[in-house]
Design a protein around this motif. Structure first.
Motif, PDB file in Angstrom:
ATOM      1  N   MET A   1      55.556  53.271   5.323  1.00 32.01           N
ATOM      2  CA  MET A   1      55.414  54.581   4.672  1.00 32.01           C
ATOM      3  C   MET A   1      55.394  55.710   5.699  1.00 32.01           C
ATOM      4  O   MET A   1      55.483  56.863   5.340  1.00 32.01           O
ATOM      5  CB  MET A   1      54.112  54.623   3.877  1.00 32.01           C
ATOM      6  CG  MET A   1      54.140  53.744   2.636  1.00 32.01           C
ATOM      7  SD  MET A   1      55.045  54.556   1.311  1.00 32.01           S
ATOM      8  CE  MET A   1      55.639  53.127   0.449  1.00 32.01           C
ATOM      9  N   LYS A   3      52.966  57.026   7.356  1.00 30.78           N
ATOM     10  CA  LYS A   3      51.901  58.008   7.197  1.00 30.78           C
ATOM     11  C   LYS A   3      51.036  57.895   8.445  1.00 30.78           C
ATOM     12  O   LYS A   3      50.045  57.225   8.457  1.00 30.78           O
ATOM     13  CB  LYS A   3      51.071  57.691   5.950  1.00 30.78           C
ATOM     14  CG  LYS A   3      51.900  57.540   4.694  1.00 30.78           C
ATOM     15  CD  LYS A   3      51.810  58.785   3.850  1.00 30.78           C
ATOM     16  CE  LYS A   3      52.480  58.622   2.522  1.00 30.78           C
ATOM     17  NZ  LYS A   3      53.840  59.049   2.483  1.00 30.78           N
ATOM     18  N   SER A  49      54.330  60.428  -4.008  1.00 30.03           N
ATOM     19  CA  SER A  49      54.535  60.605  -2.576  1.00 30.03           C
ATOM     20  C   SER A  49      53.199  60.832  -1.865  1.00 30.03           C
ATOM     21  O   SER A  49      53.159  61.131  -0.684  1.00 30.03           O
ATOM     22  CB  SER A  49      55.489  61.772  -2.327  1.00 30.03           C
ATOM     23  OG  SER A  49      54.941  62.924  -2.901  1.00 30.03           O
ATOM     24  N   ARG A  50      52.103  60.687  -2.610  1.00 28.55           N
ATOM     25  CA  ARG A  50      50.783  60.936  -2.010  1.00 28.55           C
ATOM     26  C   ARG A  50      50.116  59.644  -1.593  1.00 28.55           C
ATOM     27  O   ARG A  50      50.188  58.642  -2.307  1.00 28.55           O
ATOM     28  CB  ARG A  50      49.867  61.634  -3.029  1.00 28.55           C
ATOM     29  CG  ARG A  50      49.747  63.119  -2.799  1.00 28.55           C
ATOM     30  CD  ARG A  50      48.505  63.682  -3.436  1.00 28.55           C
ATOM     31  NE  ARG A  50      47.323  63.485  -2.603  1.00 28.55           N
ATOM     32  CZ  ARG A  50      46.121  63.937  -2.943  1.00 28.55           C
ATOM     33  NH1 ARG A  50      45.923  64.549  -4.082  1.00 28.55           N
ATOM     34  NH2 ARG A  50      45.091  63.743  -2.130  1.00 28.55           N
ATOM     35  N   SER A 307      62.721  65.979  -0.156  1.00 29.75           N
ATOM     36  CA  SER A 307      62.660  64.588  -0.619  1.00 29.75           C
ATOM     37  C   SER A 307      64.011  63.896  -0.452  1.00 29.75           C
ATOM     38  O   SER A 307      64.071  62.708  -0.169  1.00 29.75           O
ATOM     39  CB  SER A 307      62.168  64.513  -2.065  1.00 29.75           C
ATOM     40  OG  SER A 307      63.203  64.786  -2.952  1.00 29.75           O
ATOM     41  N   LYS A 310      64.216  62.991   3.235  1.00 30.06           N
ATOM     42  CA  LYS A 310      63.248  61.946   3.564  1.00 30.06           C
ATOM     43  C   LYS A 310      63.727  60.597   3.020  1.00 30.06           C
ATOM     44  O   LYS A 310      63.683  59.585   3.713  1.00 30.06           O
ATOM     45  CB  LYS A 310      61.891  62.309   2.960  1.00 30.06           C
ATOM     46  CG  LYS A 310      60.736  61.707   3.760  1.00 30.06           C
ATOM     47  CD  LYS A 310      59.453  61.774   2.985  1.00 30.06           C
ATOM     48  CE  LYS A 310      58.618  62.991   3.320  1.00 30.06           C
ATOM     49  NZ  LYS A 310      57.519  63.196   2.375  1.00 30.06           N
ATOM     50  N   ASN A 311      64.197  60.594   1.776  1.00 30.54           N
ATOM     51  CA  ASN A 311      64.672  59.349   1.162  1.00 30.54           C
ATOM     52  C   ASN A 311      65.809  58.750   1.965  1.00 30.54           C
ATOM     53  O   ASN A 311      65.900  57.551   2.122  1.00 30.54           O
ATOM     54  CB  ASN A 311      65.168  59.605  -0.257  1.00 30.54           C
ATOM     55  CG  ASN A 311      64.028  59.543  -1.231  1.00 30.54           C
ATOM     56  OD1 ASN A 311      62.974  59.001  -0.903  1.00 30.54           O
ATOM     57  ND2 ASN A 311      64.219  60.097  -2.405  1.00 30.54           N
TER      58      ASN A 311
END
Ligand SMILES: [Zn+2]
Length: 322
Positions: A1, A3, A49-50, A307, A310-311
């Motif tokens: 992910m 993150k 997306s969180r 998005s 990013k995708n």
């Protein structure tokens, strides 16, 4: 992910991993390893997306020879473990999510307790670690992310998926962009936006909202008929939507003018600069309204563009976490 975690959170995860004897991938913010005889992957709970960093999700790829967890089983389990917010089995994957706790000590205690509970429960039910994809047991699996989704795969499956990921990437590169198609798609999208500006405004709603529709329809239109939305496509779409928003808003005024002065719409459209000059249309109202639509255009365009980019980055990628 991807993150990336840092500071206090990194420290918290390091301690969690250490306490459970798991390893931490700082890049991904995920923990992996063996606990209670089961290989697992632990990551922040993700919704849309969180990511919820203090709400942990435990993933165990396992199967029992002749049974799987029913909805009823999961419901009872949840009732008996008040710190568990959900438990589910989807094919070979058992997922448990813990309730959010930002108190680090409590989080650690709950985490260890619930890992213990879950692994004991699975052992009691006869679960055995397996590959998430093919279900093969008796082999160590590798934790990885495929196009941004977590998975625990046997070496065969990992290799197969890697190969097809490379193929898919090559195909998408070879597919190429159809710029003409993209422009047509974007133009069709802007037309929907213009219709939306006029209808909403004539109905007396805030026309600004249609800026969002304009942005999304233009970009999606380009992507649909142009096969993909490249940076070039984004720039073309943005120019088109800026121009068409101006035209749509002016047309909206022209319709009002046509109705009030009993002119035809075409003449009214052409007369707008003159009407503004003569203060027949209040310029501050006219430009203020247009500015509002542009603000909403930006509100619609920016998240869609981000998005998309990013995708594209994570699409068709496979990364090992260990
Ligand atoms: Zn496999």
């Amino acid at each position: 992910m991807n993150k990336r975690i840092a500071g206090k959170l990194l420290n918290c995860y390091q301690q969690l991993a250490e306490a459970a004897g798991l390893r931490l991938n700082e890049e991904e913010g995920t923990m992996y390893g063996t606990y209670g005889g089961y290989q697992m992957l632990v990551h922040p709970f993700v919704s849309g997306s969180r990511a919820y960093f203090y709400m942990l999700t435990v993933e165990i790829a396992a199967q029992a020879r002749d049974s799987s967890l029913t909805k009823q089983d999961c419901k009872i389990y949840k009732k008996e473990h008040r710190n568990v917010s959900s438990l589910a089995q989807n094919q070979n994957l058992i997922t448990m999510t813990l309730k959010s706790t930002s108190n680090q000590e409590k989080l650690r205690a709950v985490f260890l307790e619930e890992l213990q509970n879950l692994t004991s429960y699975l052992r009691l039910k006869g679960y055995e670690n397996c590959c998430q994809l093919c279900g093969k047991t008796g082999e160590d699996t590798s934790p990885c992310t495929i196009s941004g989704f977590y998975a625990q795969l046997c070496s065969d499956c990992f290799q197969n998926v890697s190969q097809s990921a490379i193929l898919a990437q090559q195909e998408s590169r070879a597919a190429g962009e159809n710029v003409i198609g993209g422009i047509v798609g974007a133009l069709l999208g802007t037309l929907i936006g213009v219709v939306c500006i006029i209808i909403l405004s004539q109905l007396g709603y805030v026309a600004a909202l249609s800026g969002v529709v304009m942005a999304v329809c233009t970009l999606k239109g380009y992507e649909m008929l142009g096969r993909k939305l490249s940076k070039k496509g984004i720039i073309i779409s943005c120019i088109l939507m800026i121009v068409m928003t101006y035209a749509g808003d002016r047309l909206d005024w022209a319709i009002v003018v046509a109705r009030e002065l009993a002119w035809d719409v075409f003449t009214s459209y052409q007369a707008i600069p003159w009407l503004l000059q003569e203060f027949i249309i209040e310029p501050s109202v006219y430009w203020g309204n247009l500015a509002m639509v542009y603000v909403f255009l930006l509100l619609g365009a920016v998240p869609t563009i981000i998005s998309t980019l990013k995708n594209k980055k994570i699409q068709g990628t496979i990364t090992r976490i260990d």
